[in-house]
Design a protein around this motif. Structure first.
Motif, PDB file in Angstrom:
ATOM      1  N   UNK A 115      28.982  28.265  33.921  1.00  0.00           N
ATOM      2  CA  UNK A 115      29.278  29.692  33.906  1.00  0.00           C
ATOM      3  C   UNK A 115      28.265  30.465  34.761  1.00  0.00           C
ATOM      4  N   UNK A 116      26.996  30.019  34.753  1.00  0.00           N
ATOM      5  CA  UNK A 116      26.002  30.679  35.605  1.00  0.00           C
ATOM      6  C   UNK A 116      26.358  30.583  37.072  1.00  0.00           C
ATOM      7  N   UNK A 117      26.817  29.387  37.503  1.00  0.00           N
ATOM      8  CA  UNK A 117      27.269  29.220  38.891  1.00  0.00           C
ATOM      9  C   UNK A 117      28.427  30.162  39.194  1.00  0.00           C
ATOM     10  N   UNK A 118      29.390  30.196  38.275  1.00  0.00           N
ATOM     11  CA  UNK A 118      30.606  30.967  38.510  1.00  0.00           C
ATOM     12  C   UNK A 118      30.321  32.464  38.577  1.00  0.00           C
ATOM     13  N   UNK A 119      29.359  32.932  37.800  1.00  0.00           N
ATOM     14  CA  UNK A 119      29.024  34.356  37.785  1.00  0.00           C
ATOM     15  C   UNK A 119      28.242  34.762  39.026  1.00  0.00           C
ATOM     16  N   UNK A 120      27.288  33.937  39.423  1.00  0.00           N
ATOM     17  CA  UNK A 120      26.343  34.344  40.468  1.00  0.00           C
ATOM     18  C   UNK A 120      26.589  33.734  41.838  1.00  0.00           C
ATOM     19  N   UNK A 121      27.353  32.656  41.881  1.00  0.00           N
ATOM     20  CA  UNK A 121      27.652  32.044  43.183  1.00  0.00           C
ATOM     21  C   UNK A 121      28.974  31.298  43.092  1.00  0.00           C
ATOM     22  N   UNK A 122      29.996  32.003  42.641  1.00  0.00           N
ATOM     23  CA  UNK A 122      31.312  31.397  42.477  1.00  0.00           C
ATOM     24  C   UNK A 122      32.154  31.510  43.729  1.00  0.00           C
ATOM     25  N   UNK A 123      33.394  31.052  43.614  1.00  0.00           N
ATOM     26  CA  UNK A 123      34.322  31.161  44.734  1.00  0.00           C
ATOM     27  C   UNK A 123      34.686  32.620  44.967  1.00  0.00           C
ATOM     28  N   UNK A 124      34.691  33.014  46.226  1.00  0.00           N
ATOM     29  CA  UNK A 124      35.127  34.368  46.600  1.00  0.00           C
ATOM     30  C   UNK A 124      36.627  34.406  46.880  1.00  0.00           C
ATOM     31  N   UNK A 140      49.212  25.144  48.014  1.00  0.00           N
ATOM     32  CA  UNK A 140      48.416  26.342  47.758  1.00  0.00           C
ATOM     33  C   UNK A 140      47.513  26.685  48.941  1.00  0.00           C
ATOM     34  N   UNK A 141      47.121  27.948  49.011  1.00  0.00           N
ATOM     35  CA  UNK A 141      46.141  28.365  50.010  1.00  0.00           C
ATOM     36  C   UNK A 141      45.083  29.233  49.341  1.00  0.00           C
ATOM     37  N   UNK A 142      43.945  29.370  50.019  1.00  0.00           N
ATOM     38  CA  UNK A 142      42.848  30.199  49.540  1.00  0.00           C
ATOM     39  C   UNK A 142      42.915  31.560  50.213  1.00  0.00           C
ATOM     40  N   UNK A 143      42.812  32.609  49.421  1.00  0.00           N
ATOM     41  CA  UNK A 143      42.804  33.976  49.920  1.00  0.00           C
ATOM     42  C   UNK A 143      41.438  34.578  49.605  1.00  0.00           C
ATOM     43  N   UNK A 144      40.661  34.838  50.650  1.00  0.00           N
ATOM     44  CA  UNK A 144      39.315  35.393  50.475  1.00  0.00           C
ATOM     45  C   UNK A 144      39.427  36.881  50.174  1.00  0.00           C
ATOM     46  N   UNK A 145      39.071  37.277  48.962  1.00  0.00           N
ATOM     47  CA  UNK A 145      39.163  38.679  48.578  1.00  0.00           C
ATOM     48  C   UNK A 145      37.801  39.323  48.348  1.00  0.00           C
ATOM     49  N   UNK A 146      36.772  38.512  48.115  1.00  0.00           N
ATOM     50  CA  UNK A 146      35.474  39.084  47.761  1.00  0.00           C
ATOM     51  C   UNK A 146      34.423  38.917  48.841  1.00  0.00           C
ATOM     52  N   UNK A 147      34.757  38.241  49.928  1.00  0.00           N
ATOM     53  CA  UNK A 147      33.759  37.993  50.957  1.00  0.00           C
ATOM     54  C   UNK A 147      33.213  39.253  51.593  1.00  0.00           C
ATOM     55  N   UNK A 148      34.014  40.327  51.634  1.00  0.00           N
ATOM     56  CA  UNK A 148      33.583  41.569  52.272  1.00  0.00           C
ATOM     57  C   UNK A 148      32.955  42.551  51.291  1.00  0.00           C
ATOM     58  N   UNK A 149      32.883  42.192  50.001  1.00  0.00           N
ATOM     59  CA  UNK A 149      32.306  43.080  48.989  1.00  0.00           C
ATOM     60  C   UNK A 149      30.791  42.897  48.981  1.00  0.00           C
ATOM     61  N   UNK A 150      30.006  43.974  49.056  1.00  0.00           N
ATOM     62  CA  UNK A 150      28.541  43.835  49.041  1.00  0.00           C
ATOM     63  C   UNK A 150      28.066  43.034  47.832  1.00  0.00           C
ATOM     64  N   UNK A 151      27.305  41.980  48.118  1.00  0.00           N
ATOM     65  CA  UNK A 151      26.806  41.077  47.084  1.00  0.00           C
ATOM     66  C   UNK A 151      27.931  40.539  46.211  1.00  0.00           C
ATOM     67  N   UNK A 152      29.136  40.404  46.795  1.00  0.00           N
ATOM     68  CA  UNK A 152      30.260  39.862  46.036  1.00  0.00           C
ATOM     69  C   UNK A 152      30.031  38.394  45.732  1.00  0.00           C
ATOM     70  N   UNK A 153      29.974  38.055  44.465  1.00  0.00           N
ATOM     71  CA  UNK A 153      29.552  36.712  44.071  1.00  0.00           C
ATOM     72  C   UNK A 153      30.663  35.857  43.486  1.00  0.00           C
TER      73      UNK A 153
END
Length: 483
Positions: A115-124, A140-153
């Motif tokens: 859970x620590x990994x997922x909260x602080x350095x999870x998939x974006x 399936x494909x991966x859709x990057x939604x959090x990569x452009x969010x400041x400090x998006x983890x």
């Protein structure tokens, strides 16, 4: 001053605008169309932790309260990408009913992540599948939604709703991001027409101070019910209800469910469904703290917290598996028929019995493919014959029952059980023509689509793709479809 150049520029701009409009029109979904009456309900969900529990499962209900596990309680989609686990799915139907998407959190707790990994350095990323019939799903494909969010983890708990005001979908999810010096989970949103690309993410829900919010789901209400067109339920320390007349507009706090003893300390993962035959709704809440899965809370007015009520004992049943944070789609009769044909109790799950070693069946083991006797678990030897991935006219592909989305595929003429990667070469390698058995016309042989001089056969009990030139080979390449 000459007007020719400004006019030329104006003409060019108009032409460019027309091109942009045309390209957007092609990409945008069709306008809403009247669907057939809804007769059932389909829930997509996950069932627990670990690599098997964090995949996609389906359940069906005829009344919205009593549920039956589909596919004998087995998974229906498995993610081979990202973290190789999926949670918190949303099931989305296009307005005209011609397309469906499953959008899920790319997360696998206790299978490589804490859970620590997922909260602080999870998939974006989010994991997305697409279908035109609700039963045959894309790779399936991966859709990057959090990569452009400041400090998006990370990127968790996605949802999507059609926005008639803008003619596209509002996709919203939780990300642990930074804003004004505060790092916490907020809800972000973006617009999309195809779940392959999105607009720049914006903060959608931001609670005061350090209060986090992770789960939220919006329901649209019919005219005459309450004072708001939309109501959203969110897990933010409470189960908070808010109302609005515009998905991207201002939302008004309506209250919470603490009056019936439900707060964010007990439940999460709000999931709405409207009953098909009346103006009544169930808000399903995941009893994560007690480990009991979903509980339906009933109401005739989602915008009025005071009229929510707990169901009477014995009036609901969630089936054999533990249902975790998911999504419910109201089903038409035609959709129900398709779903049951593939995953219902009587759906075929054939085995491929060897002709010349009749105590042995084709099975997968550690993704290798062979023929064995006494296969355990038996699901390792159960397959679905589906329309060919490379050619659906007269050809089939052979999909694993307990590894959905994985098919028998030859590579270098050797076979493995491999996840569909969506490429043309994969599709060709995994497509075969069923022909009369080479050793016995009452049985079946499988001719390769992209190497038609070769057939599936076993050699030393391991499956291969070979030319067949003699009686031994004809026996090795002949199988019977059995139950």
């Amino acid at each position: 001053m000459s007007t020719s150049k400004p006019l030329a520029r104006l003409g060019a701009l108009l032409a460019f605008a027309c091109l942009i409009f045309a390209s957007w029109s092609v990409a945008a979904p069709k306008p809403a169309a009247a669907l057939d009456p809804f007769t059932g309900y389909l829930m997509v969900h996950f069932i627990g932790e670990g690599a098997t529990g964090q995949q996609m499962y389906l359940s069906h209900s005829t009344d919205g309260l009593n549920w039956t596990d589909l596919n004998n309680g087995g998974m229906v989609l498995r993610s081979p990408i990202g973290t190789k686990g999926v949670r918190d799915p949303a099931l989305v139907r296009s307005p005209d009913g011609s397309r469906y998407w499953i959008i899920a959190t790319d997360l696998c707790i206790d299978c490589g992540q804490t859970w620590g990994d997922a909260i602080n350095n999870g998939s974006r990323n989010l994991v997305v599948w697409e279908s035109t019939d609700l039963v045959s799903w894309s790779a399936p494909w991966l859709l990057n939604v959090a990569g452009a969010i400041p400090e998006g983890r990370n990127a968790w708990a996605p949802e999507a709703i059609w926005n008639a005001a803008t003619g596209d979908y509002v996709l919203y999810w939780a990300t642990n991001g930074a804003l004004n010096g505060v790092q916490k989970h907020r809800i972000y949103s973006a617009r999309t027409t195809n779940f392959r690309s999105i607009t720049t993410p914006q903060v959608y829900i931001n609670r005061p101070g350090t209060q986090e919010i992770i789960d939220t789901q919006i329901v649209e209400l019919p005219s005459g019910v309450g004072n708001h067109r939309y109501v959203r339920a969110s897990g933010d320390g409470q189960i908070t209800l808010e109302g609005s007349n515009s998905i991207l507009g201002t939302w008004t706090t309506l209250g919470n469910l603490s009056g019936i003893g439900l707060t964010g300390a007990q439940v999460e993962g709000p999931m709405w469904t409207k009953f098909n035959n009346r103006n009544e709704w169930a808000l399903y809440l995941d009893q994560y703290a007690a480990g009991r899965g979903y509980l339906p809370v009933l109401t005739a007015n989602p915008s009025s917290p005071g009229v929510f009520r707990l169901p009477a004992s014995g009036t609901y049943n969630l089936g054999a598996t533990r249902k975790r944070h998911g999504s419910i789609l109201n089903l038409t009769a035609a959709e129900t028929t398709r779903v049951f044909a593939k995953w219902g109790p009587s759906a075929p799950r054939p085995r491929l019995q060897s002709y010349n070693f009749q105590d042995r069946y084709v099975r997968h083991a550690n993704l290798d493919v062979r023929i064995d006797a006494n296969v355990s678990p038996v699901q390792d030897s159960q397959f679905r014959l589906v329309p060919g991935l490379a050619n659906n006219s007269g050809y089939v592909s052979i999909e694993s029952v307990n590894f959905p989305g994985y098919y028998l595929r030859h590579t270098g003429f050797d076979f493995s059980l491999a996840p569909n990667d969506g490429t043309a070469s994969y599709a060709a390698d995994a497509t075969f023509r069923q022909v009369a058995g080479l050793a016995d016309a009452g049985w079946t042989s499988f001719q390769s689509y992209n190497h038609p001089d070769r057939y599936i056969r076993h050699y030393g009990f391991v499956l291969r793709l070979d030319p067949i030139t003699n009686a031994v080979g004809r026996g090795d390449a002949t199988f019977r479809l059995t139950s």
